[in-house]
Scaffold this active site. Structure first.
Site, PDB file in Angstrom:
ATOM      1  CG  ASP A  64      81.991  43.710  39.318  1.00  0.00           C
ATOM      2  OD1 ASP A  64      81.644  44.058  38.179  1.00  0.00           O
ATOM      3  OD2 ASP A  64      82.322  42.552  39.626  1.00  0.00           O
ATOM      4  CE  LYS A  66      81.592  41.158  35.959  1.00  0.00           C
ATOM      5  NZ  LYS A  66      81.341  41.008  37.398  1.00  0.00           N
ATOM      6  CG  ASP A  69      71.698  50.380  29.480  1.00  0.00           C
ATOM      7  OD1 ASP A  69      71.290  50.604  28.323  1.00  0.00           O
ATOM      8  OD2 ASP A  69      70.957  50.016  30.411  1.00  0.00           O
TER       9      ASP A  69
HETATM   10  O1  O7E Z   1      85.201  33.242  42.699  1.00  0.00           O
HETATM   11  P1  O7E Z   1      85.290  34.298  43.749  1.00  0.00           P
HETATM   12  O2  O7E Z   1      84.420  34.036  44.929  1.00  0.00           O
HETATM   13  O3  O7E Z   1      86.708  34.638  44.120  1.00  0.00           O
HETATM   14  O4  O7E Z   1      84.664  35.635  43.134  1.00  0.00           O
HETATM   15  C1  O7E Z   1      85.100  36.163  41.938  1.00  0.00           C
HETATM   16  C2  O7E Z   1      84.714  37.603  41.815  1.00  0.00           C
HETATM   17  O5  O7E Z   1      85.284  38.103  40.603  1.00  0.00           O
HETATM   18  C3  O7E Z   1      83.205  37.846  41.734  1.00  0.00           C
HETATM   19  O6  O7E Z   1      82.934  39.050  42.409  1.00  0.00           O
HETATM   20  C4  O7E Z   1      82.938  38.006  40.252  1.00  0.00           C
HETATM   21  O7  O7E Z   1      81.921  38.942  39.971  1.00  0.00           O
HETATM   22  C5  O7E Z   1      84.275  38.567  39.748  1.00  0.00           C
HETATM   23  N1  O7E Z   1      84.597  38.206  38.351  1.00  0.00           N
HETATM   24  C6  O7E Z   1      84.704  36.901  37.965  1.00  0.00           C
HETATM   25  O8  O7E Z   1      84.595  35.972  38.765  1.00  0.00           O
HETATM   26  N2  O7E Z   1      84.961  36.623  36.649  1.00  0.00           N
HETATM   27  C7  O7E Z   1      85.099  37.575  35.698  1.00  0.00           C
HETATM   28  O9  O7E Z   1      85.338  37.257  34.557  1.00  0.00           O
HETATM   29  C8  O7E Z   1      85.010  38.917  36.101  1.00  0.00           C
HETATM   30  C9  O7E Z   1      84.820  39.219  37.435  1.00  0.00           C
HETATM   31  C10 O7E Z   1      84.959  40.558  37.858  1.00  0.00           C
HETATM   32  O10 O7E Z   1      85.372  40.892  38.927  1.00  0.00           O
HETATM   33  O11 O7E Z   1      84.695  41.472  36.942  1.00  0.00           O
HETATM   34  C11 O7E Z   1      84.898  42.780  37.212  1.00  0.00           C
HETATM   35  C12 O7E Z   1      86.109  43.048  38.030  1.00  0.00           C
END
Ligand code: O7E
Length: 222
Positions: A64, A66, A69
């Protein structure tokens, strides 16, 4: 694609060393379908540490970073990520077609799945205004699935109705951020992504088991 057995993806956001990380992951591995790692870990244990994790823990690893770029940088990163033994990665839809297309093609040729972020568990209003466009973009570029937030059940339902059953939906925001365990899957997601509710628990295994129980028996989801 991530093989679904339990429906749970661990968001492994920790600053632990490699040894502690491997011990933790091996202790919970039977309860999860994938491990999501990100910037926090990369900046803690470095690429070599990530490689040690993927070599030592027999699980699907989702990177992840994200990615969002310009095209050539995305492609460089995809190739590096592949070299670390990663199975799937996440890209930002907001980068747009021209910046995503080549990297997605390269990833597919390398056998790395791409999941597209199209809505966020908090904020992300620019995404939510363009949901239809971003879902169509991902489908036309050949992604494996989409990230849909557990905190926005209507988005989960809407995206599922748009993509049918050929795309995987991964849903973060369960637990600490307010999404009810089990409800994202009840609303159409394939996986719930959970971090702190498991990692910060006194008994991570029990916390994971509780979430699996909620996935199997969802109650009062709307
Ligand atoms: O709140 P937690 O501790 O359960 O963590 C949430 C995880 O999901 C964290 O790694 C964060 O980067 C990810 N996440 C979000 O919280 N919100 C989003 O909108 C997107 C992600 C995410 O995982 O995006 C890519 C998969």
């Amino acid at each position: 694609m991530i093989q679904r057995h339990t429906g749970l993806v661990l968001a492994f956001d920790v600053d632990w060393d490699v040894e502690k990380s491997i011990m933790f992951l091996n202790g919970i591995s039977d309860l999860i379908d994938a491990v999501k790692i990100g910037w926090y870990q990369l900046l803690t244990i470095g690429p070599q540490g990530i490689k040690e994790l993927t070599d030592s823990v027999n699980k699907y690893f989702l990177a992840d970073f994200k990615l969002g770029d310009v095209a050539h940088i995305n492609e460089y990163v995809v190739r590096k990520v592949y070299g670390l033994g990663i199975n799937g990665l996440i890209m930002h839809a907001v980068a747009g077609r021209d910046n995503l297309a080549t990297a997605i093609n390269v990833a597919r040729k390398l056998g790395v799945d791409v999941y597209l972020l199209i809505s966020m568990s908090s904020g992300g209003e620019l995404y939510d205004r363009n949901l239809d466009y971003n879902v169509s973009l991902g489908m036309s570029l050949g992604v494996s699935g989409f990230i849909v937030p557990a905190t926005k059940p209507n988005v989960v339902r809407q995206v599922r109705s748009m993509v049918g059953s050929n795309y995987q939906l991964l849903s973060p925001g369960v637990g600490v951020q307010g999404g009810k365990p089990g409800c994202a899957i009840a609303n159409g997601a394939d996986f719930e992504i959970v971090g702190r509710s498991i990692i910060n628990s006194e008994s991570p295994r029990q916390a994971a088991l509780n979430i699996l129980n909620a996935i199997r028996n969802p109650i009062s989801c709307s």
